[in-house]
Each structure stands twice: as structure tokens, then as C-alpha cells.
Design a protein around this motif. Structure first.
Motif: not given
Ligand SMILES: O=C(O)CCC(=O)c1ccccc1C(=O)O
Ligand SMILES: [Mg+2]
Length: 322
Positions: A302-322
Motif C-alpha cells: 500500500h502506498w500511504p494515502g492512496s485510495t486505490l484498491p489493493l490486490s493480493g497474490k491472487e493477481e499474480l501468476q507463478c512463472l518460476w519457482q524453486q
């Protein structure tokens, strides 16, 4: 034990975001997460189309290679790709507790959208500082607009950015509309002209200070003291690791130039890290990070003071993992 994940994200941009005459509808980027026994560290790897030299595909490949070596216990050298080096160095800095929690949350207010709303925002700031893009329309119109704004708000300081759009003649035409007593309140104009030589001539002839942005990345020798040059814009995503940014900041300061840490349209995760980096490296200089409002969502942090909705990990796509 070390583990790492590379995520992809896509964030919609406002209709009005134009980069080098091309509309950018959405911002694509990656986030990197490093985990070891000290905890976790995050960073953002987001090459910017038309600005970064690396493609997103190459950045992804190089990042995955770096992470693989890191997970195997190595200390791989910085990637030669600036966006990869920057994002990974942020994740490492977080892991090592090297990036301060406190950020410089103040930014030069980007002039976009509704002029009345902008005017009100600036009127409510104690030492208003705004950044305005020029060179997109007629030079004369830009000149009149800048003059009007400076006249209407007597405490306002302006940063301008022409992105190399003018010939010297056009740039002088612009300056002609700004009265001499108002010119001092233009902190600088970034890249007024198509060539470095023309921009320097503009600064000499008008007394309006200039700043290097894209030219500095094309030619690092421009990091030198020259008449009329006041500032250098440093965009870490286009520059490289935190250490490289730190070296550029120090070099600028030694020369008496103001280094301005700026956004390359990162998500709120990257932007908050840039604000923390600015707090650490350039306290006392307002960074150029007012680009979150070009997006419709914040990502993970969260950017202090911003009123934009915050999206979480559900918006992320896993590209690589180890
Ligand atoms: O520098 C700032 O204050 C905001 C960021 C900005 O203007 C920018 C953002 C992305 C790409 C290019 C530019 C630019 O400086 O022209
Ligand atoms: Mg610029």
C-alpha cells in the motif's frame, strides 16, 4: 535453505498513458520473492516498453537463471539487464534489512487529468511542486499554460519534461511565453530538445535550468558539470542494481547536480521501494514517483494515502519457482 519465486503481473493503465507516442494499455511486469532463514525479500522486475533495452522475455529468462544459482547457494553477480539487476537487488536488500522501512512519500505532483482538480491539489500543498509534460502540443500553448500556472500559484515550483521533442527554435518559442521573473520557478526542464547540444544551447540562452533523463542513459559521460544543467533523473528500473543507482547518485552529488529518483511506471510494490530508496539516498530531494494514479489498483503493498484498491497474490501468476 533458500527458495525463490518469480511471479508475473498485469495491471490496467488509464486510457491517457502515452509513452513515446504509443498508448500503453497495461503494465506487464514481474515480482521476485527470495526466501531464506532470515525471512523473505521482494523486488520488482518490470522492463518498460520503448525505454528498457531488454525484452520482458529476456528479463524473465535471465531472472530465472539468476534465481536458480542463488537457490543453489551461489552469490551470482548482478545481471547486466537493468530491470533484473534492480528488482533482485531490492529483494536482497529487504532480506538483509538494508532498505529502510520509511519512505519519502512526497512526490512531484504529476499534472494529468482534470485541471481544476489539479489546481485544488496544488493549492492545498504548503510548498507545491508539480511535474508537467510539455512538447506534446504546440510549444506556444505549452509556454502560455506554464506561464499561467506559475502566475496563478505564486508558491508553485515546476518541473517540466519535454522528452526531447523540440528543435532549439521551438524550445525558444516556448520560453518566450514565460516571463523572466517566472523562469526561476522552473526547477528544471528535462530533455527540452532533440539533441544534447540543442538542449544545452537552450539552457544558456534562456536561463531555464535543464535536466538529463534519457540522454544520461544513452551517454553516461553526461554526468558532468555543465552550464545550465541542474539535475539528473535516475530511473532505477532502467539503470540497474541499488549499488549502481547509489554510485550514480554519489557522482551527481559530487558534481553539484541534483539526482532525482524517478518512476518507470512500477506497481505500488516497486514504487514504495523506490520511495524508500529515495529516503535513503536522496533525502531532501522530492522524487518523481507520482505515477500510481495512472493505474487502477495497487499491488501487494500500500502506498500511504492512496485510495486505490489493493490486490493480493491472487493477481499474480507463478512463472518460476524453486
Ligand atoms: O519522472 C517522473 O516524475 C515520472 C515518471 C515519468 O515521467 C516517466 C515515466 C515512465 C517513462 C518515462 C518517463 C519520463 O520521464 O519521461
Ligand atoms: Mg523524463
Amino acid at each position: 535453505m533458500r527458495s525463490a519465486t518469480l511471479f508475473g503481473y498485469q495491471l490496467a493503465l488509464d486510457a491517457g498513458v502515452v509513452l513515446r507516442e504509443q498508448r500503453l494499455k497495461s503494465r506487464l511486469g514481474m515480482l521476485v520473492k527470495l526466501v531464506d532463514d532470515r525471512g523473505e525479500g521482494w523486488g520488482e522486475i518490470a522492463p518498460l516498453p520503448q525505454f528498457s533495452v531488454e525484452t520482458p522475455e529476456l528479463a524473465q529468462m535471465q531472472a530465472a537463471k539468476w534465481l536458480e544459482r542463488w537457490c543453489a547457494g551461489e552469490q551470482p553477480p548482478d545481471s547486466p539487464l537493468p530491470s533484473v539487476a534492480f528488482g533482485i537487488s531490492c529483494a536482497l536488500a529487504e532480506l538483509e534489512g538494508q532498505l529502510p522501512a520509511e519512505g519519502c512519500w512526497q512526490s512531484a505532483t504529476l499534472c494529468s487529468g482534470d485541471p481544476d482538480a489539479l489546481f485544488e491539489r496544488l493549492q492545498n500543498q504548503s510548498a507545491p511542486l508539480a511535474k508537467m509534460k510539455v512538447g506534446l502540443y504546440e510549444a506556444v500553448r505549452d509556454g502560455m499554460q506554464v506561464n499561467l500556472l506559475l502566475e496563478a500559484l505564486p508558491d508553485l515550483t515546476l518541473r517540466l519534461d519535454a522528452n526531447r521533442s523540440w528543435t532549439l527554435e521551438k524550445a525558444l518559442q516556448f520560453a518566450r511565453y514565460i516571463s523572466n521573473e517566472l523562469r526561476g520557478r522552473i526547477a528544471f526542464i528535462e530533455e527540452p530538445c532533440r539533441t544534447v547540444a540543442e538542449s544545452m544551447a537552450f539552457a544558456r540562452q534562456t536561463g531555464i535550468a535543464i535536466a538529463w533523463d534519457e540522454s544520461l542513459r544513452d551517454d553516461a559521460t553526461l554526468l558532468s558539470a555543465q552550464q545550465g544543467v541542474r539535475a539528473v533523473v535516475i530511473k532505477p528500473t532502467l539503470t540497474g542494481s541499488i549499488q549502481k543507482v547509489q554510485q550514480q547518485v554519489a557522482a551527481a552529488q559530487r558534481l553539484g547536480l541534483t539526482p532525482v529518483i524517478s518512476s518507470a511506471l512500477e506497481s505500488s510494490l516497486g514504487l514504495t521501494q523506490l520511495a524508500r530508496l529515495a529516503q535513503q539516498l536522496t533525502p531532501g530531494t522530492v522524487p518523481g514517483l507520482d505515477t500510481l494514479s495512472l493505474m487502477q489498483k495497487q499491488l501487494l503493498r500500500h502506498w500511504p494515502g492512496s485510495t486505490l484498491p489493493l490486490s493480493g497474490k491472487e493477481e499474480l501468476q507463478c512463472l518460476w519457482q524453486q
